[in-house]
Scaffold this motif. Structure first.
Motif, PDB file in Angstrom:
ATOM      1  N   UNK A   1      28.099  92.396  29.488  1.00  0.00           N
ATOM      2  CA  UNK A   1      28.667  93.329  28.499  1.00  0.00           C
ATOM      3  C   UNK A   1      27.809  94.573  28.274  1.00  0.00           C
ATOM      4  N   UNK A   2      26.491  94.473  28.554  1.00  0.00           N
ATOM      5  CA  UNK A   2      25.598  95.610  28.312  1.00  0.00           C
ATOM      6  C   UNK A   2      25.608  96.620  29.456  1.00  0.00           C
ATOM      7  N   UNK A   3      26.249  96.265  30.568  1.00  0.00           N
ATOM      8  CA  UNK A   3      26.165  97.117  31.758  1.00  0.00           C
ATOM      9  C   UNK A   3      27.390  97.976  32.017  1.00  0.00           C
ATOM     10  N   UNK A   4      28.480  97.734  31.377  1.00  0.00           N
ATOM     11  CA  UNK A   4      29.693  98.479  31.670  1.00  0.00           C
ATOM     12  C   UNK A   4      30.272  98.074  33.017  1.00  0.00           C
ATOM     13  N   UNK A   5      31.022  98.973  33.654  1.00  0.00           N
ATOM     14  CA  UNK A   5      31.665  98.706  34.943  1.00  0.00           C
ATOM     15  C   UNK A   5      31.152  99.694  35.981  1.00  0.00           C
ATOM     16  N   UNK A   6      30.813  99.168  37.148  1.00  0.00           N
ATOM     17  CA  UNK A   6      30.329 100.043  38.219  1.00  0.00           C
ATOM     18  C   UNK A   6      31.473 100.691  38.976  1.00  0.00           C
ATOM     19  N   UNK A   7      32.676 100.113  38.896  1.00  0.00           N
ATOM     20  CA  UNK A   7      33.835 100.696  39.569  1.00  0.00           C
ATOM     21  C   UNK A   7      35.094 100.433  38.754  1.00  0.00           C
ATOM     22  N   UNK A   8      36.147 101.072  39.144  1.00  0.00           N
ATOM     23  CA  UNK A   8      37.391 100.982  38.382  1.00  0.00           C
ATOM     24  C   UNK A   8      38.051  99.606  38.562  1.00  0.00           C
ATOM     25  N   UNK A   9      38.686  99.142  37.491  1.00  0.00           N
ATOM     26  CA  UNK A   9      39.445  97.885  37.528  1.00  0.00           C
ATOM     27  C   UNK A   9      40.792  98.118  36.863  1.00  0.00           C
ATOM     28  N   UNK A  10      41.725  97.227  37.154  1.00  0.00           N
ATOM     29  CA  UNK A  10      43.032  97.314  36.500  1.00  0.00           C
ATOM     30  C   UNK A  10      42.965  96.826  35.058  1.00  0.00           C
ATOM     31  N   UNK A  11      42.322  95.678  34.862  1.00  0.00           N
ATOM     32  CA  UNK A  11      42.276  95.074  33.526  1.00  0.00           C
ATOM     33  C   UNK A  11      40.860  94.611  33.229  1.00  0.00           C
ATOM     34  N   UNK A  12      40.374  94.978  32.049  1.00  0.00           N
ATOM     35  CA  UNK A  12      39.113  94.443  31.531  1.00  0.00           C
ATOM     36  C   UNK A  12      39.437  93.561  30.335  1.00  0.00           C
ATOM     37  N   UNK A  13      39.001  92.316  30.385  1.00  0.00           N
ATOM     38  CA  UNK A  13      39.214  91.373  29.292  1.00  0.00           C
ATOM     39  C   UNK A  13      37.950  91.320  28.460  1.00  0.00           C
TER      40      UNK A  13
END
Length: 650
Positions: A54-66
């Motif tokens: 949760x502290x790192x965010x997303x490195x690439x795009x995703x369709x859905x983040x839960x």
């Protein structure tokens, strides 16, 4: 931006995502993230699943983040992934529902929730939920063509599992939660476009936005998708003015029901009815009419079935002599072919005979629906299978849903009891009245009424100016003027205090009826003692008293009510109330169906005339910005509808 501009969102990435990020709650087996991952794994989800810190965010795009993190951390995590995820599903509670703040995004991520249990989409094997109710649904059976959108996630999940107990496996489910970005009706419109369901099921906790609901119903009707809705949170509408007849008879419940019926949608009263209606529409679709044939081996069961069918709005017609003769060709002499068709106890177990009787009935063209009361293994003989024409149901007696589940899963329409079977058939009946010809546009601008409420005489002038016929009247300020006006108009007359329209004249003691030349002096002196001028009106003898009114509602805009009137308007409650946007033609059709067509030929033309008067009042409210306009009573005098009283409230 705080709230994306979403008319009809593209839900395909949400329902069938290629990439899903489960953020947080994975360190413990009981955590929300861990439970969601388990569902995805057991469902054999085919997309890619990421579990970032949760502290790192997303490195690439995703369709859905839960987002499976606590409420205190949700906004911070959302900020980190904003713009990287097309959709963010926020499970945590503790926001607006407890007096807290709302979540925001600035870079385009669309929020589902918070306080949502997530979603389920069988075709995409996307079990994007932590809810324990879905532990038994990870096989993603689907195939029913039914999709449920629910404002309550927990309640919706229970509906999904209740449906599965019948063998009715929903294709999808979404819980809208707190609706930061996506309200239930907007979600449902997205489902119509992305999932193309055969039937749309809704659970709404009240109507939050009438315009959005109307857009959804119009969209579903245009696509030919039946809508069945369980609506909670209905309450009596607040009065816009003291002692308003219009507010008393046009409750939120009545107005909402009219809107649903106008678009051919079905309102149900319980979660069980929601499941049964969805099941019927999913398996059988709409029938051509409401005529229902009953086939039974028990006279008592046939009588009960006839009562149940009548109670849910279906007809049980007596069959023609020719059809009765064709049926009796297959039956013993002691049978009864009138409808219910009592084939007798000795014949109901003979599948070959039952098949001939049911086929003869279905092919006759005299019924639009069929219910057969028999054993669960007689569906083939009864013709009770998905897609049958006409829709046919086999009703067993006193079974549990689990006993008929294999039958329904195999495409047979077998129900565990008579009540269930009759409600399933009722869901397939065509709407009694649907099809909105053209929505009535609302007027622009705030209107012209300013200052205090119009007086009773000013209300009469406004109503007459709107095109409503008003009984002859004159103003009077002295007893002598009252006597002169009475001579001019013709005795008897009605005397009314010319008070502000917000005051109920009769309840305030400001009305005298049947005033003659002999009693006018005393009656006028008594009323004039209050210092208020009088209205002297010709007392017309009407054959019927009607009512029409319009109120301005914060949710629905202008609401029109019309029906039987007079002093008993609230007690009789023989009125139709609906959003004015549905138009005069729809009101006329509803008034005819509810009131005037009950005695064929006697009241021809009254429905259209009353609807025209009601919408003349609606036009007046539009132009002036009035909160309330009503005429009670409207008298039927010869072929005319005449206003005997009027009120216009600022």
């Amino acid at each position: 931006m705080n709230k994306p501009d979403l008319q009809v969102p593209d839900l395909r990435p949400l329902l069938s995502p290629a990439t899903v990020a489960v953020i947080g709650g994975t360190s413990k087996e009981t955590g929300l993230g861990a439970r969601t991952l388990r569902h995805l794994r057991q469902a054999r989800f085919g997309g890619e699943v990421l579990t970032p810190d949760p502290r790192d965010g997303l490195e690439r795009n995703v369709d859905v983040a839960l987002l499976c993190v606590p409420a205190a951390a949700a906004q911070e995590v959302l900020d980190r992934i904003d713009g990287r995820a097309k959709f963010a599903v926020v499970f945590a509670s503790g926001f607006e529902e407890t007096g807290g703040g709302s979540l925001t995004t600035a870079r385009g991520t669309i929020v589902l929730g918070p306080n949502t249990v997530g979603l389920y989409h069988a075709p995409g094997r996307a079990v994007l939920t932590f809810a324990q109710a879905f532990d038994s649904l990870v096989d993603c059976r689907g195939g029913s063509g039914a999709f449920l959108v629910s404002q309550s996630g927990a309640f919706g999940a229970r509906v999904v599992t209740a449906a599965a107990r019948y063998g009715f496996h929903l294709d999808g489910f979404i819980g809208s939660g707190n609706e930061t970005h996506l309200d239930a009706c907007t979600l449902a419109r997205g489902v119509l476009a992305a999932a193309a369901p055969r039937v749309l099921m809704l659970y709404l906790e009240g109507v939050r936005d009438a315009g959005t609901l109307q857009a959804l119903l119009a969209d579903a009707a245009a696509r030919g998708v039946p809508v069945v809705c369980l609506l909670g949170g209905l309450s009596e509408a607040g009065s816009t003015a003291a002692a308003s007849h219009t507010a008393a008879v046009s409750t939120d419940t009545a107005v909402t029901r009219e809107l649903f019926e106008a678009y051919g949608a079905v309102l149900v009263g319980s979660d069980r009815e929601l499941v049964l209606a969805g099941l019927g529409l999913s398996l059988m679709g709409r029938a051509a009419g409401r005529r229902t044939g009953i086939v039974t081996g028990s006279g008592g069961a046939g009588v009960v079935a006839a009562d149940l069918l009548s109670g849910v709005g279906l007809d049980v017609p007596v069959l023609s002599t020719g059809l009765q003769e064709r049926l009796m060709a297959h039956l013993p002499g002691i049978a009864s072919p009138r409808n219910p068709i009592d084939v007798t106890a000795q014949t109901i177990g003979d599948d070959a005979t039952l098949e001939k009787v049911c086929a003869t009935l279905r092919e006759s063209g005299e019924v639009d629906l069929v219910v057969v009361i028999g054993r669960e293994n007689q569906a083939a003989a009864a013709g009770a299978h998905a897609g049958a024409v006409p829709p046919s149901v086999l009703a067993t007696l006193d079974r549990e849903p689990a006993t008929v589940r294999p039958r329904i899963e195999a495409g047979e329409v077998v129900l565990p009891d008579l009540d269930s079977a009759c409600r399933v058939l009722a869901s397939c009946a065509p709407p009694r009245l649907s099809g909105v010809a053209a929505l009535r546009p609302a007027a622009d601008g705030p209107g012209s009424l300013v200052g205090s409420d119009p007086t009773a005489s000013e209300s009469l002038r406004l109503v007459a100016g709107a095109g409503v016929d008003v009984a002859d009247w004159s103003a009077a300020t002295t007893v002598a003027e009252v006597l002169a006006r009475g001579e001019d108009l013709g005795w008897p007359v009605v005397l009314k205090s010319d008070v502000a329209a917000g005051v109920h004249k009769a309840r305030a003691g400001g009305v005298r009826l049947d005033v003659t030349a002999a009693t006018a002096g005393e009656a006028a002196a008594e009323l004039l003692a209050s210092g208020v001028p009088l209205i002297v009106a010709r007392q017309l003898r009407s054959s019927m008293e009607l009512f029409a009114g319009v109120r301005r509602d914060p949710q629905w805009g202008l609401v029109v009510s019309a029906g039987l009137g007079g002093v008993h308007v609230e007690l009789l409650d023989r009125t139709v109330a609906m959003p004015a946007a549905l138009g005069a033609e729809h009101l006329a059709r509803r008034l005819a169906a509810e009131l005037f067509d009950r005695v064929p030929g006697r009241y021809d033309g009254l429905a259209a005339a009353l609807a025209a008067a009601a919408f003349a009042l609606a036009d007046l409210a539009d132009r002036t910005g009035a909160a309330l306009v009503e005429c009670n009573p409207l008298g039927v005098v010869g072929s005319r509808i005449v206003a005997l009283d009027a009120r216009v409230v600022r």
